[in-house]
Write a protein that holds these residues in place. Structure first.
Motif, PDB file in Angstrom:
ATOM      1  N   GLU A  46       0.632  -1.341  -0.067  1.00 61.92           N
ATOM      2  CA  GLU A  46      -0.081  -0.027  -0.098  1.00 61.92           C
ATOM      3  C   GLU A  46       1.103   0.776  -0.417  1.00 61.92           C
ATOM      4  O   GLU A  46       2.215   1.321   0.829  1.00 61.92           O
ATOM      5  CB  GLU A  46      -0.801   0.208   1.068  1.00 61.92           C
ATOM      6  CG  GLU A  46       0.126  -0.256   2.657  1.00 61.92           C
ATOM      7  CD  GLU A  46      -0.966  -0.041   3.733  1.00 61.92           C
ATOM      8  OE1 GLU A  46      -2.204   0.492   4.139  1.00 61.92           O
ATOM      9  OE2 GLU A  46      -0.794   0.262   4.764  1.00 61.92           O
ATOM     10  N   GLY A  47       0.335   2.760  -0.723  1.00 58.20           N
ATOM     11  CA  GLY A  47       1.162   3.696  -0.288  1.00 58.20           C
ATOM     12  C   GLY A  47       1.451   4.037   0.546  1.00 58.20           C
ATOM     13  O   GLY A  47       0.210   4.467   1.858  1.00 58.20           O
ATOM     14  N   CYS A  50       3.852  11.072  -0.349  1.00 60.07           N
ATOM     15  CA  CYS A  50       4.863  10.875  -1.784  1.00 60.07           C
ATOM     16  C   CYS A  50       4.677  12.514  -1.495  1.00 60.07           C
ATOM     17  O   CYS A  50       4.407  13.042  -1.293  1.00 60.07           O
ATOM     18  CB  CYS A  50       3.682  10.263  -2.304  1.00 60.07           C
ATOM     19  SG  CYS A  50       4.684  10.764  -4.370  1.00 60.07           S
ATOM     20  N   TYR A  60      -1.247   8.882   1.668  1.00 62.42           N
ATOM     21  CA  TYR A  60      -2.097   7.731   0.963  1.00 62.42           C
ATOM     22  C   TYR A  60      -3.178   7.000   2.182  1.00 62.42           C
ATOM     23  O   TYR A  60      -3.512   6.758   1.394  1.00 62.42           O
ATOM     24  CB  TYR A  60      -1.590   6.609  -0.479  1.00 62.42           C
ATOM     25  CG  TYR A  60      -1.017   7.454  -1.487  1.00 62.42           C
ATOM     26  CD1 TYR A  60       0.653   7.338  -1.413  1.00 62.42           C
ATOM     27  CD2 TYR A  60      -1.241   8.717  -2.044  1.00 62.42           C
ATOM     28  CE1 TYR A  60       1.472   7.913  -2.662  1.00 62.42           C
ATOM     29  CE2 TYR A  60      -0.475   9.083  -3.389  1.00 62.42           C
ATOM     30  CZ  TYR A  60       0.193   8.425  -3.779  1.00 62.42           C
ATOM     31  OH  TYR A  60       1.204   9.096  -4.608  1.00 62.42           O
ATOM     32  N   LEU A  99       8.805   8.231  -9.304  1.00 63.73           N
ATOM     33  CA  LEU A  99       8.122   7.886 -10.447  1.00 63.73           C
ATOM     34  C   LEU A  99       8.581   9.293 -10.932  1.00 63.73           C
ATOM     35  O   LEU A  99       8.777  10.105 -11.012  1.00 63.73           O
ATOM     36  CB  LEU A  99       6.662   8.745  -9.959  1.00 63.73           C
ATOM     37  CG  LEU A  99       5.712   9.148 -10.722  1.00 63.73           C
ATOM     38  CD1 LEU A  99       5.221   8.224 -11.254  1.00 63.73           C
ATOM     39  CD2 LEU A  99       5.201   9.449  -9.850  1.00 63.73           C
ATOM     40  N   CYS A 104       3.007  13.552  -7.908  1.00 68.84           N
ATOM     41  CA  CYS A 104       2.461  12.285  -6.703  1.00 68.84           C
ATOM     42  C   CYS A 104       1.652  11.403  -8.157  1.00 68.84           C
ATOM     43  O   CYS A 104       0.748  11.850  -8.728  1.00 68.84           O
ATOM     44  CB  CYS A 104       2.542  12.468  -6.112  1.00 68.84           C
ATOM     45  SG  CYS A 104       3.832  12.532  -4.593  1.00 68.84           S
ATOM     46  N   SER A 105       1.857   9.965  -7.658  1.00 74.74           N
ATOM     47  CA  SER A 105       0.496   9.438  -8.390  1.00 74.74           C
ATOM     48  C   SER A 105      -0.107   8.058  -7.187  1.00 74.74           C
ATOM     49  O   SER A 105       0.937   7.785  -6.588  1.00 74.74           O
ATOM     50  CB  SER A 105       0.719   8.537  -9.310  1.00 74.74           C
ATOM     51  OG  SER A 105       0.023   7.736 -10.433  1.00 74.74           O
ATOM     52  N   GLY A 106      -1.505   8.071  -7.163  1.00 69.08           N
ATOM     53  CA  GLY A 106      -2.047   7.011  -6.644  1.00 69.08           C
ATOM     54  C   GLY A 106      -1.474   5.604  -7.007  1.00 69.08           C
ATOM     55  O   GLY A 106      -1.933   4.482  -6.385  1.00 69.08           O
ATOM     56  N   GLU A 107      -0.319   5.551  -8.730  1.00 69.60           N
ATOM     57  CA  GLU A 107      -0.876   4.350  -9.884  1.00 69.60           C
ATOM     58  C   GLU A 107       0.417   4.051  -8.788  1.00 69.60           C
ATOM     59  O   GLU A 107       1.163   4.703  -9.350  1.00 69.60           O
ATOM     60  CB  GLU A 107      -1.155   4.843 -11.268  1.00 69.60           C
ATOM     61  CG  GLU A 107      -2.530   5.626 -11.281  1.00 69.60           C
ATOM     62  CD  GLU A 107      -3.534   4.188 -10.504  1.00 69.60           C
ATOM     63  OE1 GLU A 107      -3.850   2.863 -10.195  1.00 69.60           O
ATOM     64  OE2 GLU A 107      -4.941   4.790 -10.427  1.00 69.60           O
ATOM     65  N   GLN A 108       0.700   3.005  -8.533  1.00 72.71           N
ATOM     66  CA  GLN A 108       1.858   2.114  -7.860  1.00 72.71           C
ATOM     67  C   GLN A 108       2.253   1.571  -9.382  1.00 72.71           C
ATOM     68  O   GLN A 108       3.789   2.130  -9.654  1.00 72.71           O
ATOM     69  CB  GLN A 108       1.602   1.407  -7.066  1.00 72.71           C
ATOM     70  CG  GLN A 108       1.491   1.650  -5.890  1.00 72.71           C
ATOM     71  CD  GLN A 108       2.000  -0.037  -4.983  1.00 72.71           C
ATOM     72  OE1 GLN A 108       2.682  -1.196  -5.068  1.00 72.71           O
ATOM     73  NE2 GLN A 108       0.972   0.046  -4.299  1.00 72.71           N
ATOM     74  N   TYR A 109       1.566   1.408 -10.423  1.00 77.31           N
ATOM     75  CA  TYR A 109       2.258   1.008 -11.785  1.00 77.31           C
ATOM     76  C   TYR A 109       3.053   2.575 -12.436  1.00 77.31           C
ATOM     77  O   TYR A 109       4.282   1.910 -13.043  1.00 77.31           O
ATOM     78  CB  TYR A 109       1.490   0.111 -12.736  1.00 77.31           C
ATOM     79  CG  TYR A 109       0.306   1.525 -12.843  1.00 77.31           C
ATOM     80  CD1 TYR A 109      -0.422   1.402 -12.828  1.00 77.31           C
ATOM     81  CD2 TYR A 109       0.794   1.991 -14.873  1.00 77.31           C
ATOM     82  CE1 TYR A 109      -1.685   2.286 -13.478  1.00 77.31           C
ATOM     83  CE2 TYR A 109      -0.054   2.558 -14.757  1.00 77.31           C
ATOM     84  CZ  TYR A 109      -0.998   2.768 -14.398  1.00 77.31           C
ATOM     85  OH  TYR A 109      -2.004   3.832 -15.201  1.00 77.31           O
ATOM     86  N   ARG A 110       2.950   2.970 -12.161  1.00 77.36           N
ATOM     87  CA  ARG A 110       3.530   4.712 -12.266  1.00 77.36           C
ATOM     88  C   ARG A 110       5.020   4.433 -11.677  1.00 77.36           C
ATOM     89  O   ARG A 110       5.705   5.610 -12.747  1.00 77.36           O
ATOM     90  CB  ARG A 110       2.643   5.715 -12.765  1.00 77.36           C
ATOM     91  CG  ARG A 110       1.244   6.463 -12.932  1.00 77.36           C
ATOM     92  CD  ARG A 110       1.105   7.580 -13.167  1.00 77.36           C
ATOM     93  NE  ARG A 110      -0.424   6.773 -13.793  1.00 77.36           N
ATOM     94  CZ  ARG A 110      -0.554   7.275 -15.244  1.00 77.36           C
ATOM     95  NH1 ARG A 110       0.079   7.287 -15.497  1.00 77.36           N
ATOM     96  NH2 ARG A 110      -1.946   7.395 -15.469  1.00 77.36           N
TER      97      ARG A 110
END
Length: 124
Positions: A46-47, A50, A60, A99, A104-110
């Motif tokens: 989990e985040g 960031c 997050y 990243l 920041c992004s909440g999408e871990q794949y980024r």
């Protein structure tokens, strides 16, 4: 070679504090948003928080609000996670990730670059 190395984990009693560090080598962190993530045994990663390249923080996880603070020192090419009032529920392996954009992004794949993680155990 882009590399992130976490440090500062360990065993701490409930209510204690730790400061995690995320040091970069092979690239300059200041252009990246950097996130901290954690994975407890048997749970999904989990985040946590960031920080953007401008220093703006994003939280997050509601459970860490008011207790954890993310910061960065571009001169040292390092991002920190100050963790206070630690609880057993904070026990996890903590990872930092970069990243390659400033926000920041909440999408871990980024997040393209990940460290190996540092273990944090909160127990009496």
């Amino acid at each position: 070679q882009f590399q992130l190395v976490e440090s500062g984990g360990g065993l701490v009693p409930p209510g204690g504090s730790l400061r995690l560090s995320c040091a970069a080598s092979g690239f300059t962190l200041e252009y990246f948003a950097i996130g901290w993530f954690r994975q407890a045994p048997g749970k999904e990663r989990e985040g946590v928080q960031c920080i953007s390249n401008s220093g703006a923080g994003t939280t997050y996880s509601e459970s860490v609000k008011g207790r954890f603070t993310i910061s960065r020192d571009n001169a040292k090419n390092t991002v920190y996670l100050q963790m206070n009032s630690l609880k057993p529920a904070d026990t996890a392996v903590y990872y930092c990730a970069a990243l390659p954009v400033g926000s920041c992004s909440g999408e871990q794949y980024r997040f393209d670059y990940w460290g190996q993680g540092t273990q944090v155990t909160v127990s009496s």
